[in-house]
Design an enzyme around this catalytic site. Sequence first.
Site, PDB file in Angstrom:
ATOM      1  NE  ARG A 102      -3.897   0.447   1.797  1.00  0.00           N
ATOM      2  CZ  ARG A 102      -5.145   0.446   2.277  1.00  0.00           C
ATOM      3  NH1 ARG A 102      -5.444   1.140   3.348  1.00  0.00           N
ATOM      4  NH2 ARG A 102      -6.098  -0.228   1.670  1.00  0.00           N
ATOM      5  CG  HIS A 129      -8.101  -0.323  -3.341  1.00  0.00           C
ATOM      6  ND1 HIS A 129      -7.320  -1.399  -2.970  1.00  0.00           N
ATOM      7  CD2 HIS A 129      -8.794   0.032  -2.211  1.00  0.00           C
ATOM      8  CE1 HIS A 129      -7.524  -1.676  -1.700  1.00  0.00           C
ATOM      9  NE2 HIS A 129      -8.412  -0.825  -1.216  1.00  0.00           N
ATOM     10  CD  GLN A 132     -12.834  -2.011  -1.685  1.00  0.00           C
ATOM     11  OE1 GLN A 132     -12.111  -1.899  -0.708  1.00  0.00           O
ATOM     12  NE2 GLN A 132     -14.044  -2.514  -1.602  1.00  0.00           N
ATOM     13  CG  ASP A 224     -13.404   6.156  -1.720  1.00  0.00           C
ATOM     14  OD1 ASP A 224     -13.270   6.013  -0.488  1.00  0.00           O
ATOM     15  OD2 ASP A 224     -12.431   6.151  -2.515  1.00  0.00           O
ATOM     16  CB  CYS A 263     -14.023   1.031  -0.695  1.00  0.00           C
ATOM     17  SG  CYS A 263     -13.688   2.798  -0.514  1.00  0.00           S
ATOM     18  NE  ARG A 291     -10.297  -5.536  -0.265  1.00  0.00           N
ATOM     19  CZ  ARG A 291      -9.588  -4.546   0.280  1.00  0.00           C
ATOM     20  NH1 ARG A 291     -10.197  -3.498   0.792  1.00  0.00           N
ATOM     21  NH2 ARG A 291      -8.254  -4.565   0.261  1.00  0.00           N
TER      22      ARG A 291
HETATM   23  N1  NVA Z   1      -9.903   6.552  -1.848  1.00  0.00           N
HETATM   24  C1  NVA Z   1      -9.598   6.078  -0.519  1.00  0.00           C
HETATM   25  C2  NVA Z   1      -9.806   4.600  -0.444  1.00  0.00           C
HETATM   26  C3  NVA Z   1      -9.504   3.964   0.897  1.00  0.00           C
HETATM   27  C4  NVA Z   1      -9.704   2.481   0.899  1.00  0.00           C
HETATM   28  C5  NVA Z   1      -8.172   6.447  -0.163  1.00  0.00           C
HETATM   29  O1  NVA Z   1      -7.303   6.375  -1.047  1.00  0.00           O
HETATM   30  O2  NVA Z   1      -7.925   6.818   0.991  1.00  0.00           O
HETATM   31  N1   CP Z   2     -11.226  -0.525   1.763  1.00  0.00           N
HETATM   32  C1   CP Z   2     -10.007  -0.607   2.271  1.00  0.00           C
HETATM   33  O1   CP Z   2      -8.998  -0.801   1.577  1.00  0.00           O
HETATM   34  O2   CP Z   2      -9.963  -0.505   3.639  1.00  0.00           O
HETATM   35  P1   CP Z   2      -8.664  -0.261   4.495  1.00  0.00           P
HETATM   36  O3   CP Z   2      -8.122   1.082   4.112  1.00  0.00           O
HETATM   37  O4   CP Z   2      -9.128  -0.305   5.932  1.00  0.00           O
HETATM   38  O5   CP Z   2      -7.664  -1.348   4.194  1.00  0.00           O
END
Ligand code: NVA
Ligand code: CP
Length: 305
Positions: A102, A129, A132, A224, A263, A291
């Site tokens: 990540r 992502h 997801q 989101d 998400c 997931r």
């Molecule tokens: N768009 C959000 C998704 C989190 C799972 C982010 O990047 O923080």
């Molecule tokens: N949706 C998602 O990726 O959740 P987290 O940021 O908690 O991993």
Amino acid sequence: MKNNTKHVLSVTDLSAEEIDVILKDAIRLKKTPLSDDLKGHFLALIFEKPSLRTRVSFEVAIQEQGGCSLILPPTAIQMGEREAIKDVAAYLSGNVTAATLRVFDHQTLVKFAEYATIPIINALSDVEHPCQALADVMTVLQHKSSLEGKRLLFIGDGNNVCHSLLLAGALTGLSVTVACPEGYEPSDDILAKAREIGAKRGAEFVVTNNPAEGAKNADAIYTDVWASMGQEDETIARKKIFQPFQLNSELLANAPDAIVMHCLPAHRGEEITDEVIDGPQSVVFDQAENRRHAQKALLRFLLMD
Ligand code: NVA
Ligand code: CP
């Protein structure tokens, strides 16, 4: 050190046929979660940003299949500062059998994958992502019986989650409408790619600045957060810009048969109201559970002979 190891940095690193296999296995695994098929496999999870679902789902998924997981938080590695990305990739390639990352910058993933000889999975970048999106299409499939001919409205920022949904829609035949404020549209490249791939399955991809229009006849409505991780300093400005794009009862009245998706994490009272996320159309916790099943199927696909 170039190699031919299969990485999943984008949804499009998987073919339509491969996604089909993964979704079928994920649905099977939801009923039969345990096996020893990944015994001897070690999954490193590298996080530059916080996570609940991605961490829990990958850790439980590999352990339910007899493998092990190792969490590597940013302070542990300091990738690119304590040592070069390519050295971390080379070291981990000799000591674990797969890694998820990540990252803030998608290029970190690209560089890491270039030097890794084990499968690398995008666990969220600024661009995509994909994990997801696998769970998302699985959720639509389970709640709406099919993907082809169905339409999902994504309402909010056209960034990472939206990008992967567009591409997953294209590969599975699910049409996606994106309703977003001007200036927050998905990338032109990703939209063009979705349209090109989706044309083969009759899926359509539309961008609008009118959420109510997009909601009519939607089979699923998805939102989101307005400010993604790393954009915290834009939170106040974005609240004003995105307010007309809130997923609330008024908007949902346009789509009485749609499932409501998010998400997570959700910022209740901002992009989605309590009434909607806790309401009868919401499937967000089933989506979040998916997931684990989808990623377990992905790990099996990447790691088993
Ligand atoms: N768009 C959000 C998704 C989190 C799972 C982010 O990047 O923080
Ligand atoms: N949706 C998602 O990726 O959740 P987290 O940021 O908690 O991993």
